[in-house]
Design a protein around this motif. Sequence first.
Motif, PDB file in Angstrom:
ATOM      1  N   ARG A   1       0.970  -1.232   0.212  1.00  0.00           N
ATOM      2  CA  ARG A   1      -0.174  -0.096   0.064  1.00  0.00           C
ATOM      3  C   ARG A   1       0.829   1.215   0.126  1.00  0.00           C
ATOM      4  NH1 ARG A   1      -0.476   2.425   5.284  1.00  0.00           N
ATOM      5  NH2 ARG A   1      -2.421   3.426   5.119  1.00  0.00           N
ATOM      6  N   ASP A   2       2.214   1.340   0.772  1.00  0.00           N
ATOM      7  CA  ASP A   2       2.938   2.279   0.861  1.00  0.00           C
ATOM      8  C   ASP A   2       2.366   3.724   0.825  1.00  0.00           C
ATOM      9  OD1 ASP A   2       5.258   0.776   0.412  1.00  0.00           O
ATOM     10  OD2 ASP A   2       5.392   0.940  -1.740  1.00  0.00           O
ATOM     11  N   GLY A   3       1.542   3.797   2.291  1.00  0.00           N
ATOM     12  CA  GLY A   3       1.162   4.930   2.927  1.00  0.00           C
ATOM     13  C   GLY A   3       2.307   5.760   3.268  1.00  0.00           C
ATOM     14  N   ASP A   4       1.798   6.713   4.259  1.00  0.00           N
ATOM     15  CA  ASP A   4       2.768   7.555   4.747  1.00  0.00           C
ATOM     16  C   ASP A   4       3.559   6.717   6.091  1.00  0.00           C
ATOM     17  OD1 ASP A   4       2.563   9.710   3.077  1.00  0.00           O
ATOM     18  OD2 ASP A   4       0.957  10.612   4.646  1.00  0.00           O
ATOM     19  N   LEU A   5       2.862   5.586   6.394  1.00  0.00           N
ATOM     20  CA  LEU A   5       3.822   4.681   7.364  1.00  0.00           C
ATOM     21  C   LEU A   5       4.757   3.669   6.557  1.00  0.00           C
ATOM     22  CD1 LEU A   5       1.136   3.480   9.916  1.00  0.00           C
ATOM     23  CD2 LEU A   5       3.427   4.265  10.399  1.00  0.00           C
ATOM     24  N   ARG A   6       4.935   3.908   5.413  1.00  0.00           N
ATOM     25  CA  ARG A   6       5.771   2.771   4.549  1.00  0.00           C
ATOM     26  C   ARG A   6       6.966   2.637   5.304  1.00  0.00           C
ATOM     27  NH1 ARG A   6       4.783   7.457   1.424  1.00  0.00           N
ATOM     28  NH2 ARG A   6       6.707   8.684   0.948  1.00  0.00           N
ATOM     29  N   ASP A   7       7.706   3.758   5.820  1.00  0.00           N
ATOM     30  CA  ASP A   7       9.131   3.568   6.325  1.00  0.00           C
ATOM     31  C   ASP A   7       9.156   3.029   7.796  1.00  0.00           C
ATOM     32  OD1 ASP A   7      10.015   4.837   4.036  1.00  0.00           O
ATOM     33  OD2 ASP A   7      10.184   6.747   4.891  1.00  0.00           O
ATOM     34  N   PHE A   8       7.881   2.917   8.397  1.00  0.00           N
ATOM     35  CA  PHE A   8       7.942   2.361   9.616  1.00  0.00           C
ATOM     36  C   PHE A   8       8.315   0.963   9.756  1.00  0.00           C
ATOM     37  CE2 PHE A   8       5.862   0.121  13.245  1.00  0.00           C
ATOM     38  CZ  PHE A   8       6.354   0.852  14.344  1.00  0.00           C
ATOM     39  N   PRO A   9       8.116  -0.125   8.883  1.00  0.00           N
ATOM     40  CA  PRO A   9       8.289  -1.363   9.240  1.00  0.00           C
ATOM     41  C   PRO A   9       9.930  -1.525   8.847  1.00  0.00           C
ATOM     42  CG  PRO A   9       6.390  -1.347   7.764  1.00  0.00           C
ATOM     43  CD  PRO A   9       6.828   0.041   7.731  1.00  0.00           C
ATOM     44  N   TYR A  10      10.596  -1.008   8.021  1.00  0.00           N
ATOM     45  CA  TYR A  10      11.931  -1.115   7.803  1.00  0.00           C
ATOM     46  C   TYR A  10      12.848  -0.332   8.622  1.00  0.00           C
ATOM     47  CZ  TYR A  10      16.015  -1.414   4.568  1.00  0.00           C
ATOM     48  OH  TYR A  10      17.245  -1.899   4.182  1.00  0.00           O
ATOM     49  N   ASP A  11      12.541   0.891   9.058  1.00  0.00           N
ATOM     50  CA  ASP A  11      13.276   1.934   9.765  1.00  0.00           C
ATOM     51  C   ASP A  11      13.270   1.448  11.319  1.00  0.00           C
ATOM     52  OD1 ASP A  11      13.985   3.359   7.544  1.00  0.00           O
ATOM     53  OD2 ASP A  11      12.870   4.993   7.756  1.00  0.00           O
ATOM     54  N   GLU A  12      11.833   1.263  11.794  1.00  0.00           N
ATOM     55  CA  GLU A  12      11.630   1.164  13.182  1.00  0.00           C
ATOM     56  C   GLU A  12      11.669  -0.489  13.493  1.00  0.00           C
ATOM     57  OE1 GLU A  12      11.569   3.681  14.942  1.00  0.00           O
ATOM     58  OE2 GLU A  12      11.819   4.905  13.355  1.00  0.00           O
ATOM     59  N   LEU A  13      11.252  -1.273  12.810  1.00  0.00           N
ATOM     60  CA  LEU A  13      11.217  -2.881  12.942  1.00  0.00           C
ATOM     61  C   LEU A  13      12.410  -3.599  12.570  1.00  0.00           C
ATOM     62  CD1 LEU A  13       7.323  -3.373  12.498  1.00  0.00           C
ATOM     63  CD2 LEU A  13       8.612  -3.061  14.414  1.00  0.00           C
ATOM     64  N   LEU A  14      13.000  -3.588  11.552  1.00  0.00           N
ATOM     65  CA  LEU A  14      13.855  -4.292  11.073  1.00  0.00           C
ATOM     66  C   LEU A  14      15.279  -4.018  11.969  1.00  0.00           C
ATOM     67  CD1 LEU A  14      15.565  -5.927   8.992  1.00  0.00           C
ATOM     68  CD2 LEU A  14      16.140  -3.544   7.622  1.00  0.00           C
ATOM     69  N   GLY A  15      15.650  -5.204  12.342  1.00  0.00           N
ATOM     70  CA  GLY A  15      16.939  -4.937  13.286  1.00  0.00           C
ATOM     71  C   GLY A  15      17.685  -6.486  13.575  1.00  0.00           C
TER      72      GLY A  15
ATOM     73  N   GLY B   1      13.058  -9.664  11.477  1.00  0.00           N
ATOM     74  CA  GLY B   1      13.208  -9.656   9.796  1.00  0.00           C
ATOM     75  C   GLY B   1      12.353  -8.587   9.124  1.00  0.00           C
ATOM     76  N   TYR B   2      12.447  -8.507   7.873  1.00  0.00           N
ATOM     77  CA  TYR B   2      11.761  -7.756   6.993  1.00  0.00           C
ATOM     78  C   TYR B   2      11.456  -8.576   5.687  1.00  0.00           C
ATOM     79  CZ  TYR B   2      10.339  -3.894   3.824  1.00  0.00           C
ATOM     80  OH  TYR B   2       9.891  -2.821   3.094  1.00  0.00           O
ATOM     81  N   VAL B   3      10.573  -8.510   5.179  1.00  0.00           N
ATOM     82  CA  VAL B   3       9.994  -8.861   3.801  1.00  0.00           C
ATOM     83  C   VAL B   3       8.787  -8.074   3.133  1.00  0.00           C
ATOM     84  CG1 VAL B   3       8.458 -10.676   4.488  1.00  0.00           C
ATOM     85  CG2 VAL B   3       9.725 -11.081   2.442  1.00  0.00           C
ATOM     86  N   THR B   4       8.976  -7.889   2.022  1.00  0.00           N
ATOM     87  CA  THR B   4       7.968  -7.072   1.166  1.00  0.00           C
ATOM     88  C   THR B   4       7.729  -7.637  -0.147  1.00  0.00           C
ATOM     89  OG1 THR B   4       7.073  -5.132   0.766  1.00  0.00           O
ATOM     90  CG2 THR B   4       9.458  -5.468   0.190  1.00  0.00           C
ATOM     91  N   ARG B   5       6.670  -7.647  -0.919  1.00  0.00           N
ATOM     92  CA  ARG B   5       6.446  -7.678  -2.358  1.00  0.00           C
ATOM     93  C   ARG B   5       6.307  -6.593  -2.796  1.00  0.00           C
ATOM     94  NH1 ARG B   5       9.158 -11.126  -1.330  1.00  0.00           N
ATOM     95  NH2 ARG B   5       9.151 -13.267  -1.630  1.00  0.00           N
TER      96      ARG B   5
END
Length: 694
Positions: free
Chosen positions: A398-412, A416-420
Amino acid sequence: MFQEISQSSIPAFFGKRRPAPLRTCRLDTETRQVVLHVVGTFLKANLYRSAPPSSKFFSVKCTSTVQYSISPSPQETSHLAPIPLSGNSVLLISMSRASQYENDSKLSVQYYGQNKDLLGKAVLHLTAVEISLDVDADRDGIVEKNNPNKGSWKWGPNGHGAILLVNCDSERTYGKKPDAEQDYISKVSDLKDMSAMVLRTRGPAKLPEGYKLTMHISQGDAESVRVFRSRSSDVVNNTMSKLYNYFVKDYPLVLSSEVLSQEVPYLGGVAEMRFYVEGLRFPDKDFDGLISINLSLLEPICTGLPETPIFTDKVVFRVAPWIMTPNTLQPVEVFVCSTRDNYQFLKGMRNLVAKSGYKLKICHESVNRGDRWMQDELEFGYIDSPHHRFPVVLDSPRDGDLRDFPYDELLGPDFGYVTRVAHKKDVSSLDSFGNLEVSPPVSVNGKNYPMGRIIIGVAFPTATKGRNMTKVVQDFLWAQKVQEPIALFSDWLLVGHVDEFMTFVPAPDRKHFRLLLASPDAGYKLFRGLKNYGHGEARLFEGLKDEKPRTVDDILDDDHLQAENNYVQSCIDWNRDVLKRELGLDDEDIIDLPILFKLVEDEDTGEYRAVAYYPDMVNMIVLGKNLGIPKPFGPKVNGRCALEAEMCSLMEGLGLSCTFIDDFASYHKLLGEVHCGSNVLREPFNFKWWNLEM
């Protein structure tokens, strides 16, 4: 020193659980042959093909370290007597233990003429080595030696085969990216995300001249895997290995998409060499998740010509799937957004989470940029293996304005992080992850789904047009296999998400959960009951700013609204039948919640689709036995909201506690509710996915 060995003294090798590899070996009466033999295999020599002209008989001698058998079995009167030679005479040669020195074993074949006169002699100088490429094929966390099932993969509690994690977390906290995107090991802690593979060898100090070991993968598998080697394990029980492990340079890259084959050292004596196998991508439409890694022993022919593989050992891995967690699993942490207008919502969520005893993570406006739909942006899951597991967030297209949150705040580290990635033109509201849910464990017509089944919403099967979840996401979900998806009809909703009309809650009996479904019929039944008891003037939305109150009588007298809800009920009933069939449910497993809808025009298509008439109570957050439910602002009877009272009555029978959260202005008016604005990281299943019967 040679000795004669009779046929009866040959050990039985063919009783092993897997067939022993067999390779052809040449005999030469003109030149001595130097042969490297791998313990556990057989050398096959055609006696007739190498015999001098006019040969009629033969005999075999060998050192005590060598075993042989002859086919067809000779009808000999004495083991010293020459054996008649025929066109199909074959010699099978083996050695049961590794050599201490090069060429420390011999076998010779003597050929005789009609009168038993010696015509020629072929001599093999043999060196035996043990070679085993090993993985955790029995899934107990230990790399056992030469498991007979290491070269294949089988599902189930009696299955076998090694497991590989996608290295999709990040050991780096600054300038981070998933570890799989770099072809080197930046921190030794990254090794726990990889699967161990061990090369075990036993034999002389060095291989005969020109022989070498090489590890290799196919071009197709190279996109999905990398292999690193540990230099610190080059010597068994190396007391310095712990010290070496602090230096990442001691983990050179062996195999990758650029390097499909590479020589690996033969260490001599009794040795183990440790490798680390890294998964690079999840199963998908074009990748079944299976990966093979091969180790070959190469034999030199002569200078200038390529070596020939004379022995290959193979191991097979399956990449661990991404697994979703249902509402019935224990929560770990709750995620919500803070915006300038959701104070009441946040207050309710803080109280609920504190009462429930879990952690609360608030994404502030500097990060969310006003995008409050935490559920729609991401879905929590995890990956698991016998040696390690960690949570993995699936980022929505969907890439709304929250789009950076999973990568920037959760990945560590260990997250893990995955997307399609989908073409922008293909992405619709149905690609938000309020449209992605998973059931608790179920059994359907004798088939068990111990990790539940994924549920998505799509257009009606017969529709010639309509919105669907994008194909790349659907392909990804289907490819994980362990939570076989179910497609429901959700395109009748304006937003189009399955969480607008269904959810699951834990229960102490039956299947240990209940399916909750929105039900206009239940809503009208409740309102008619209120009218019959003299509460027709009780008002909905009372006290809400900018919202015109409506009485129970107003709703019951609105024929147009009734017709719209009849349509909505038919859509939900269609899904109800699908869920009953696909999840093996009875009517007793389903609870109907009194929720009304209305139809509004979709500005993009001009079609009319449904939205909740008042806050949609099925769109809740489930935290153990505590439910966070949108406050419905229904008609009050004796000072209490009749909708809240009905909800409490239905849930408290299951031992569940209802907390009603005011999301009217900040979520409901924007076509979402409590579930849409929150997300929950949960504990993984106790059940191990590889034990699933497929």
